[in-house]
Enzyme design. Structure first.
Site, PDB file in Angstrom:
ATOM      1  N   ALA A  72     -85.810 -13.964  51.939  1.00 47.47           N
ATOM      2  CA  ALA A  72     -85.133 -13.775  53.300  1.00 47.47           C
ATOM      3  C   ALA A  72     -85.534 -13.921  53.920  1.00 47.47           C
ATOM      4  O   ALA A  72     -85.317 -13.323  55.292  1.00 47.47           O
ATOM      5  CB  ALA A  72     -85.051 -11.344  53.693  1.00 47.47           C
ATOM      6  N   VAL A 108     -83.365 -19.791  54.079  1.00 47.77           N
ATOM      7  CA  VAL A 108     -82.858 -20.096  53.925  1.00 47.77           C
ATOM      8  C   VAL A 108     -82.060 -18.844  53.188  1.00 47.77           C
ATOM      9  O   VAL A 108     -80.652 -18.602  52.911  1.00 47.77           O
ATOM     10  CB  VAL A 108     -82.702 -20.851  52.791  1.00 47.77           C
ATOM     11  CG1 VAL A 108     -81.974 -21.194  51.350  1.00 47.77           C
ATOM     12  CG2 VAL A 108     -83.914 -22.760  53.368  1.00 47.77           C
ATOM     13  N   ARG A 117     -91.744 -26.794  53.826  1.00 45.41           N
ATOM     14  CA  ARG A 117     -92.563 -27.441  54.666  1.00 45.41           C
ATOM     15  C   ARG A 117     -92.398 -27.841  56.418  1.00 45.41           C
ATOM     16  O   ARG A 117     -91.384 -27.679  56.891  1.00 45.41           O
ATOM     17  CB  ARG A 117     -92.114 -29.149  53.847  1.00 45.41           C
ATOM     18  CG  ARG A 117     -90.827 -29.442  53.921  1.00 45.41           C
ATOM     19  CD  ARG A 117     -91.158 -31.305  53.918  1.00 45.41           C
ATOM     20  NE  ARG A 117     -89.130 -31.820  53.356  1.00 45.41           N
ATOM     21  CZ  ARG A 117     -89.186 -32.860  53.469  1.00 45.41           C
ATOM     22  NH1 ARG A 117     -90.095 -33.756  53.585  1.00 45.41           N
ATOM     23  NH2 ARG A 117     -87.556 -33.127  53.259  1.00 45.41           N
ATOM     24  N   ARG A 175     -91.436 -32.819  50.150  1.00 45.08           N
ATOM     25  CA  ARG A 175     -91.013 -30.845  49.785  1.00 45.08           C
ATOM     26  C   ARG A 175     -92.120 -31.353  48.547  1.00 45.08           C
ATOM     27  O   ARG A 175     -92.622 -30.019  47.544  1.00 45.08           O
ATOM     28  CB  ARG A 175     -90.102 -31.513  48.879  1.00 45.08           C
ATOM     29  CG  ARG A 175     -88.640 -31.684  49.542  1.00 45.08           C
ATOM     30  CD  ARG A 175     -87.489 -31.441  49.261  1.00 45.08           C
ATOM     31  NE  ARG A 175     -86.232 -32.198  50.088  1.00 45.08           N
ATOM     32  CZ  ARG A 175     -85.901 -33.015  50.823  1.00 45.08           C
ATOM     33  NH1 ARG A 175     -86.555 -33.688  50.291  1.00 45.08           N
ATOM     34  NH2 ARG A 175     -84.570 -32.848  51.027  1.00 45.08           N
ATOM     35  N   VAL A 230     -83.691 -22.563  44.424  1.00 43.58           N
ATOM     36  CA  VAL A 230     -83.500 -23.318  45.898  1.00 43.58           C
ATOM     37  C   VAL A 230     -84.907 -23.736  46.120  1.00 43.58           C
ATOM     38  O   VAL A 230     -85.273 -24.647  46.744  1.00 43.58           O
ATOM     39  CB  VAL A 230     -83.116 -22.488  47.223  1.00 43.58           C
ATOM     40  CG1 VAL A 230     -82.740 -22.973  47.843  1.00 43.58           C
ATOM     41  CG2 VAL A 230     -82.022 -21.957  46.369  1.00 43.58           C
ATOM     42  N   ASP A 240     -77.023 -31.937  49.576  1.00 41.44           N
ATOM     43  CA  ASP A 240     -77.544 -33.819  49.830  1.00 41.44           C
ATOM     44  C   ASP A 240     -76.269 -34.074  49.680  1.00 41.44           C
ATOM     45  O   ASP A 240     -76.352 -35.391  50.709  1.00 41.44           O
ATOM     46  CB  ASP A 240     -78.325 -34.362  48.753  1.00 41.44           C
ATOM     47  CG  ASP A 240     -79.954 -33.570  48.335  1.00 41.44           C
ATOM     48  OD1 ASP A 240     -80.299 -33.634  49.752  1.00 41.44           O
ATOM     49  OD2 ASP A 240     -81.041 -33.485  47.249  1.00 41.44           O
ATOM     50  N   ARG A 298     -74.786 -33.948  53.285  1.00 40.28           N
ATOM     51  CA  ARG A 298     -75.344 -34.212  54.234  1.00 40.28           C
ATOM     52  C   ARG A 298     -74.626 -35.822  54.226  1.00 40.28           C
ATOM     53  O   ARG A 298     -74.732 -36.677  55.367  1.00 40.28           O
ATOM     54  CB  ARG A 298     -76.837 -35.006  54.331  1.00 40.28           C
ATOM     55  CG  ARG A 298     -77.425 -33.263  54.692  1.00 40.28           C
ATOM     56  CD  ARG A 298     -78.818 -33.322  54.324  1.00 40.28           C
ATOM     57  NE  ARG A 298     -79.425 -32.191  55.152  1.00 40.28           N
ATOM     58  CZ  ARG A 298     -80.519 -31.637  54.600  1.00 40.28           C
ATOM     59  NH1 ARG A 298     -81.412 -32.091  53.618  1.00 40.28           N
ATOM     60  NH2 ARG A 298     -80.901 -29.867  54.911  1.00 40.28           N
ATOM     61  N   HIS A 325     -84.495 -34.318  44.210  1.00 43.07           N
ATOM     62  CA  HIS A 325     -83.970 -33.569  45.653  1.00 43.07           C
ATOM     63  C   HIS A 325     -85.006 -33.835  46.553  1.00 43.07           C
ATOM     64  O   HIS A 325     -85.917 -33.588  46.476  1.00 43.07           O
ATOM     65  CB  HIS A 325     -83.510 -31.892  45.437  1.00 43.07           C
ATOM     66  CG  HIS A 325     -83.748 -31.788  46.398  1.00 43.07           C
ATOM     67  ND1 HIS A 325     -82.080 -31.521  47.765  1.00 43.07           N
ATOM     68  CD2 HIS A 325     -84.515 -30.752  47.560  1.00 43.07           C
ATOM     69  CE1 HIS A 325     -82.340 -31.579  48.918  1.00 43.07           C
ATOM     70  NE2 HIS A 325     -83.523 -30.135  48.680  1.00 43.07           N
TER      71      HIS A 325
HETATM   72  N1  LIG Z   1     -83.595 -26.828  47.616  1.00 47.34           N
HETATM   73  C1  LIG Z   1     -82.834 -27.243  48.587  1.00 47.34           C
HETATM   74  O1  LIG Z   1     -82.196 -27.740  49.096  1.00 47.34           O
HETATM   75  C2  LIG Z   1     -84.037 -26.512  49.573  1.00 47.34           C
HETATM   76  C3  LIG Z   1     -84.258 -25.718  49.202  1.00 47.34           C
HETATM   77  N2  LIG Z   1     -85.278 -25.593  50.740  1.00 47.34           N
HETATM   78  C4  LIG Z   1     -86.847 -24.754  49.799  1.00 47.34           C
HETATM   79  O2  LIG Z   1     -86.152 -23.173  49.934  1.00 47.34           O
HETATM   80  C5  LIG Z   1     -87.315 -22.634  50.642  1.00 47.34           C
HETATM   81  C6  LIG Z   1     -86.738 -21.356  51.046  1.00 47.34           C
HETATM   82  O3  LIG Z   1     -87.178 -22.762  52.658  1.00 47.34           O
HETATM   83  P1  LIG Z   1     -87.048 -21.466  54.338  1.00 47.34           P
HETATM   84  O4  LIG Z   1     -86.701 -20.078  53.847  1.00 47.34           O
HETATM   85  O5  LIG Z   1     -87.145 -22.102  55.121  1.00 47.34           O
HETATM   86  O6  LIG Z   1     -88.584 -20.310  54.816  1.00 47.34           O
HETATM   87  P2  LIG Z   1     -88.752 -19.544  55.256  1.00 47.34           P
HETATM   88  O7  LIG Z   1     -90.484 -19.248  55.157  1.00 47.34           O
HETATM   89  O8  LIG Z   1     -87.729 -18.839  55.951  1.00 47.34           O
HETATM   90  O9  LIG Z   1     -88.672 -18.389  53.348  1.00 47.34           O
HETATM   91  C7  LIG Z   1     -89.351 -17.925  52.584  1.00 47.34           C
HETATM   92  C8  LIG Z   1     -89.459 -16.650  52.284  1.00 47.34           C
HETATM   93  O10 LIG Z   1     -90.377 -16.245  50.931  1.00 47.34           O
HETATM   94  C9  LIG Z   1     -90.901 -15.188  51.378  1.00 47.34           C
HETATM   95  N3  LIG Z   1     -91.569 -15.116  50.175  1.00 47.34           N
HETATM   96  C10 LIG Z   1     -92.452 -15.873  49.493  1.00 47.34           C
HETATM   97  N4  LIG Z   1     -93.684 -15.348  48.812  1.00 47.34           N
HETATM   98  C11 LIG Z   1     -92.862 -14.031  47.999  1.00 47.34           C
HETATM   99  C12 LIG Z   1     -92.663 -14.007  46.778  1.00 47.34           C
HETATM  100  N5  LIG Z   1     -93.136 -13.854  45.693  1.00 47.34           N
HETATM  101  N6  LIG Z   1     -91.483 -12.963  47.350  1.00 47.34           N
HETATM  102  C13 LIG Z   1     -90.772 -12.819  47.482  1.00 47.34           C
HETATM  103  N7  LIG Z   1     -90.322 -13.074  48.811  1.00 47.34           N
HETATM  104  C14 LIG Z   1     -91.463 -14.463  49.009  1.00 47.34           C
HETATM  105  C15 LIG Z   1     -91.576 -15.486  53.051  1.00 47.34           C
HETATM  106  O11 LIG Z   1     -91.890 -13.537  52.991  1.00 47.34           O
HETATM  107  C16 LIG Z   1     -90.149 -15.776  53.762  1.00 47.34           C
HETATM  108  O12 LIG Z   1     -90.198 -14.797  54.159  1.00 47.34           O
HETATM  109  C17 LIG Z   1     -88.959 -23.753  50.583  1.00 47.34           C
HETATM  110  O13 LIG Z   1     -89.702 -24.016  49.223  1.00 47.34           O
HETATM  111  C18 LIG Z   1     -87.791 -24.053  50.778  1.00 47.34           C
HETATM  112  O14 LIG Z   1     -88.707 -26.411  50.980  1.00 47.34           O
HETATM  113  C19 LIG Z   1     -84.661 -25.651  51.714  1.00 47.34           C
HETATM  114  C20 LIG Z   1     -83.994 -26.141  51.731  1.00 47.34           C
HETATM  115  C21 LIG Z   1     -82.914 -27.208  51.102  1.00 47.34           C
HETATM  116  O1  LIG Z   2     -86.511 -30.984  53.395  1.00 48.99           O
HETATM  117  C1  LIG Z   2     -86.405 -29.620  52.554  1.00 48.99           C
HETATM  118  O2  LIG Z   2     -87.387 -29.447  53.118  1.00 48.99           O
HETATM  119  C2  LIG Z   2     -85.808 -29.272  52.852  1.00 48.99           C
HETATM  120  C3  LIG Z   2     -84.930 -29.206  51.607  1.00 48.99           C
HETATM  121  O3  LIG Z   2     -84.350 -29.439  50.769  1.00 48.99           O
HETATM  122  C4  LIG Z   2     -83.538 -29.576  51.946  1.00 48.99           C
HETATM  123  O4  LIG Z   2     -83.448 -29.582  53.820  1.00 48.99           O
HETATM  124  O5  LIG Z   2     -83.316 -30.781  51.806  1.00 48.99           O
END
Ligand SMILES: NC(=O)C1=CN([C@@H]2O[C@H](COP(=O)(O)OP(=O)(O)OC[C@H]3O[C@@H](n4cnc5c(N)ncnc54)[C@H](O)[C@@H]3O)[C@@H](O)[C@H]2O)C=CC1
Ligand SMILES: O=C([O-])CC(=O)C(=O)O
Length: 311
Positions: free
Chosen positions: A8, A11, A82, A88, A118, A148, A151, A175
């Site tokens: 939560a 993202v 990150r 990543r 994600v 992507d 963007r 990605h």
């Molecule tokens: N695929 C994509 O395009 C993107 C991927 N990401 C990735 O998404 C992930 C989340 O990013 P954010 O939301 O910014 O991070 P964030 O730190 O704001 O949120 C992550 C949440 O996961 C929770 N969490 C950790 N372990 C857990 C578990 N075992 N069970 C349930 N919840 C758990 C944390 O308590 C935290 O609230 C990162 O790995 C980031 O790199 C972020 C942006 C784009």
């Molecule tokens: O940049 C990151 O680490 C998170 C992500 O995947 C994105 O925003 O594209």
């Protein structure tokens, strides 16, 4: 229709916010490991309902997977993001264990769900989810290409000085900062190739900016981005739940397509109620083919690090 979002954080909560605001699902469950956090995010989102006029029911739970039962779609955003200067790929050590246990837990209560991955490194986490759960490939979708590509369209629109929604363009491949492939040759401004309006030098800069789009935001924000990632997940979930059959670049398990096997990589897919309904095979030129092969090699190297998690 019910959507569970695990994680939560930035993202996950943004995704819940967009899904409810746009009425994409009737029910959203946010689950987080941090005590009270998902409950708080859900309550804050629900308190928007009267002023933005939505009817989606959003609830939050601390690690109680029974509340996620019978979800149509589960989005996995749990894990660490990150920090500036990191790639990543450096997140694999912590995120692989989290993603694997989360995927196993959600399937206990929603055995028929479609899973959207994600957490980063996303292509490798998608592969891990597929291998750890044994779910059919159409039900495991890695989200990266939707973001992507948006963007890419943003940077193209800036270079053209025209609205993003008049620009059509796609990013395929991994990605990652060095593995994504903006398909500049195929990008268009209202159906006209962008090369009619932009020099090769300008197009190269757009492609380079797109590839480091996530890193640029991480540098500015101190953690990685969330508005566009959350909206991109919601866009993908909308296409699944409402069977829109949108063509979206997604990370999907390849079995011979684009000459690749045993890997999850971003390619154009048709997304509908069955998840990945079709993988589109488009003709790439020699340069694009070489870039895709190089991208696949890098993702495959990363996947090799999963051995201990999958053992
Ligand atoms: N695929 C994509 O395009 C993107 C991927 N990401 C990735 O998404 C992930 C989340 O990013 P954010 O939301 O910014 O991070 P964030 O730190 O704001 O949120 C992550 C949440 O996961 C929770 N969490 C950790 N372990 C857990 C578990 N075992 N069970 C349930 N919840 C758990 C944390 O308590 C935290 O609230 C990162 O790995 C980031 O790199 C972020 C942006 C784009
Ligand atoms: O940049 C990151 O680490 C998170 C992500 O995947 C994105 O925003 O594209």
């Amino acid at each position: 229709m019910k959507v569970t979002i695990v994680g939560a954080g930035n993202v996950g909560a943004t995704c819940a916010d967009v899904i409810s605001y746009r009425g994409i699902a009737s029910e959203v469950v946010l689950l987080d490991i941090k005590e009270g956090f998902a409950e708080g995010k859900a309550m804050d989102i629900m308190q928007c309902a009267t002023n933005t006029g939505f009817n989606t029911k959003v609830s939050g739970v601390t690690n109680d997977y029974s509340k996620t039962a019978n979800s149509d779609v589960v989005v996995i955003t749990s894990g660490i993001p990150r920090k500036p200067g990191m790639t990543r790929e450096e997140l694999i050590g912590i995120n692989a264990g989290i993603v694997k246990s989360v995927a196993e837990n959600v399937l206990k209560y929603s055995p028929n769900t479609i899973v959207v991955v994600v957490s980063n490194p996303m292509d490798t986490m998608t592969y891990l989810t597929l291998k750890a759960t044994g779910l059919p490939k159409n039900r495991i979708i890695g989200m990266g290409g939707a973001l992507d590509s948006s963007r890419f369209r943003y940077y193209l629109s800036k270079a053209l000085d025209k609205p993003s929604n008049d620009v059509s363009a796609m990013v395929i491949g991994g990605h990652g900062d060095t593995t994504m492939i903006p398909l500049t040759r195929l990008a268009s401004y209202n159906g006209i190739p962008v090369s009619e309006f932009l020099s090769q030098e300008a197009l190269d800069k757009v492609a380079a900016d797109t590839m480091v789009g996530g890193a640029t935001l991480t540098g500015l924000l101190g953690t990685s981005a969330w508005y566009a990632p959350g909206a991109s997940v919601a866009y993908l979930v909308d296409s699944i739940l409402n069977d829109q059959k949108k063509m979206i670049a997604c990370s999907v398990f390849l079995e011979g397509e684009y000459g690749q096997n045993d890997i999850c990589l971003g390619v154009p897919c048709i997304i509908g109620k069955n998840g990945i309904e079709e993988i589109l095979s488009i003709n790439l030129d020699e340069k694009e083919k070489a870039l895709l092969a190089k991208s696949a090699d890098a993702v495959r190297n990363m996947n090799a690090d999963l051995k201990s998690v999958l053992a």
